[in-house]
Design an enzyme around this catalytic site. Structure first.
Site, PDB file in Angstrom:
ATOM      1  CE  LYS A  61      -4.091   1.971   0.394  1.00  0.00           C
ATOM      2  NZ  LYS A  61      -5.139   1.905  -0.644  1.00  0.00           N
TER       3      LYS A  61
ATOM      4  CG  ASP B 227      -9.862 -14.908   7.636  1.00  0.00           C
ATOM      5  OD1 ASP B 227      -8.877 -15.623   7.880  1.00  0.00           O
ATOM      6  OD2 ASP B 227     -10.780 -14.713   8.461  1.00  0.00           O
TER       7      ASP B 227
HETATM    8  C1  IPM Z   1      -4.820 -15.864  12.046  1.00  0.00           C
HETATM    9  C2  IPM Z   1      -5.718 -15.404  13.158  1.00  0.00           C
HETATM   10  C3  IPM Z   1      -4.891 -14.671  14.213  1.00  0.00           C
HETATM   11  C4  IPM Z   1      -4.228 -13.483  13.521  1.00  0.00           C
HETATM   12  C5  IPM Z   1      -5.689 -14.242  15.439  1.00  0.00           C
HETATM   13  C6  IPM Z   1      -6.334 -15.425  16.116  1.00  0.00           C
HETATM   14  C7  IPM Z   1      -4.858 -13.464  16.412  1.00  0.00           C
HETATM   15  O1  IPM Z   1      -6.742 -14.611  12.673  1.00  0.00           O
HETATM   16  O2  IPM Z   1      -3.907 -16.662  12.324  1.00  0.00           O
HETATM   17  O3  IPM Z   1      -5.024 -15.426  10.916  1.00  0.00           O
HETATM   18  O4  IPM Z   1      -4.835 -12.410  13.434  1.00  0.00           O
HETATM   19  O5  IPM Z   1      -3.103 -13.632  13.072  1.00  0.00           O
HETATM   20 MG    MG Z   2      -6.754 -14.434  10.581  1.00  0.00          MG
END
Ligand code: IPM
Ligand code: MG
Length: 367
Positions: free
Chosen positions: A197, A257
């Site tokens: 970014k 994600d």
């Molecule tokens: C991941 C999870 C963790 C992160 C959390 C649980 C702290 O979301 O491993 O992606 O944000 O890294």
């Molecule tokens: Mg995560």
């Protein structure tokens, strides 16, 4: 004498124990079929550890991790209401997971976003977008950036509450993760998407400067620069353009994600967290407290984490491949798990243990 590996097994919270159980069956079978012994040390970690010991990352667990050759870790965390019962500093993310990442210095997080052709029907994207399947390796920096920078909370002179959290990286931290990404690109298609970014953040400006320096050593790798917001769109519209992607910690949290989203479920997202001396392996998803203990969870990400461990910590690439194949063959045969399909469709839903049974049966023949 059989080669012995010590594994610290941290089953974690929620669905952690039940998916870990299936993952351990796979290790057991590898042990039966090969001249290798896995010495598994179970240790508490996360909210369950807090409730039984008062610490979410107890000393005994630290010791088990220190003594292990590799660590297999289940998801951690509880429902919002249950978490409220734990003091903020001991909540599993802040009290256990981040300290573990820091302690082991697992700066390189490998998150495969992979959907072979035979599983392409699980993607919410159109068939023509998914084409022959999705095969991306997202490389996330895991011990720097906003997660670990200085934090401050206070009140302004006008009496307003404020917070300050800082995104910190030095060039060495950036260089080491970029080297890993270039090395992975060399092993694959020699295409590296650099996600940043730099139109706003000077951390990205430094990141990109270091990238130019590292790139000199990898002239064969085609580097494609992409802003992180644009990358989010491209992941949906044309995921097949990506092969290896590299990015800083927070960007990697979010885009990985999204990676689970384009596959159809975070349940398909295992990961490897690599440090200079040690690695730990964990699903990228949370502990799904709403379905915990109901034999509903998909153990793919946990078994996949075992496959990554076999390959990356123990040099057992063929066995790892067999594990992936076994899991994929179950889905290709028309079965599914609850995270990937609705009940009532013509797909047969499997429970956690049924999925494990079928993987074991397939693996028997593959190993
Ligand atoms: C991941 C999870 C963790 C992160 C959390 C649980 C702290 O979301 O491993 O992606 O944000 O890294
Ligand atoms: Mg995560």
């Amino acid at each position: 004498m059989a080669q012995t590996y010590k594994i610290a097994v941290l089953a974690g919270d929620g669905i952690g124990p039940e998916i870990t159980q299936q993952a351990l069956r796979v290790l057991k079978l590898v042990e039966e079929k090969r001249d290798v012994h896995f010495d598994c040390q179970h240790a508490e970690f996360g909210a369950s550890a807090y409730f039984s010991t008062g610490k979410s990352f107890p000393d005994a667990t630290k010791k088990a991790c220190d003594e292990a050759d590799a660590i297999l870790k289940g998801p951690i965390g509880l429902s919002h209401e249950e978490s409220e019962k734990i003091p903020v500093e001991e909540r599993p993310e802040r009290g256990a997971l981040l300290p573990m990442r820091r302690r082991l210095n697992t700066y390189a997080n490998f998150r495969p976003i992979s959907l072979p052709k035979g599983m392409a029907h699980f993607s919410p994207l159109k068939a023509e977008v998914v084409g022959e399947g999705i095969d991306i390796l997202l490389v996330r920096e895991l011990v720097g950036g906003l997660y670990f920078g200085g934090k401050e909370r206070g009140e302004t002179e006008e009496g307003l509450r404020y917070v300050k959290e800082t995104l910190e990286y030095d060039e060495q931290q950036i260089r080491q993760i970029l080297i890993i990404a270039f090395q992975e690109a060399m092993k694959r298609k020699k295409v590296l998407h650099n996600i940043h970014k730099s139109n706003v953040l000077i951390s990205s400006v430094l990141w990109n400067e270091v990238l130019e320096e590292v790139a000199v050593d990898y002239p064969e790798v085609n580097v494609i620069h992409m802003l992180v917001d644009a990358a989010a769109t491209h992941l949906c519209l044309n995921p097949c353009q990506f092969d290896v992607m590299v990015m800083e910690n927070m960007f990697g949290d979010i885009l990985s994600d999204q990676g689970g989203g384009i596959l159809g479920s975070l349940g398909l997202m295992p990961s490897a967290c690599m440090g200079p001396d040690k690695a730990y392996y964990e699903p990228s998803h949370g502990s799904a407290p709403d379905i915990a203990g109901k034999n509903l969870a998909n153990p793919y990400s946990m078994i996949g984490s075992v496959a990554l461990m076999l390959d990356m910590s123990f040099g057992m690439a063929d066995e790892a491949k067999a594990v992936w194949q076994a899991m994929q063959s179950v889905f290709e045969a028309g079965f599914s798990t609850g995270d990937l399909s609705q009940a009532g469709s013509d797909i047969t839903l499997l429970s956690t243990t049924e999925f494990g049974d079928k993987v074991m049966a397939a693996l028997q023949d593959l190993l």
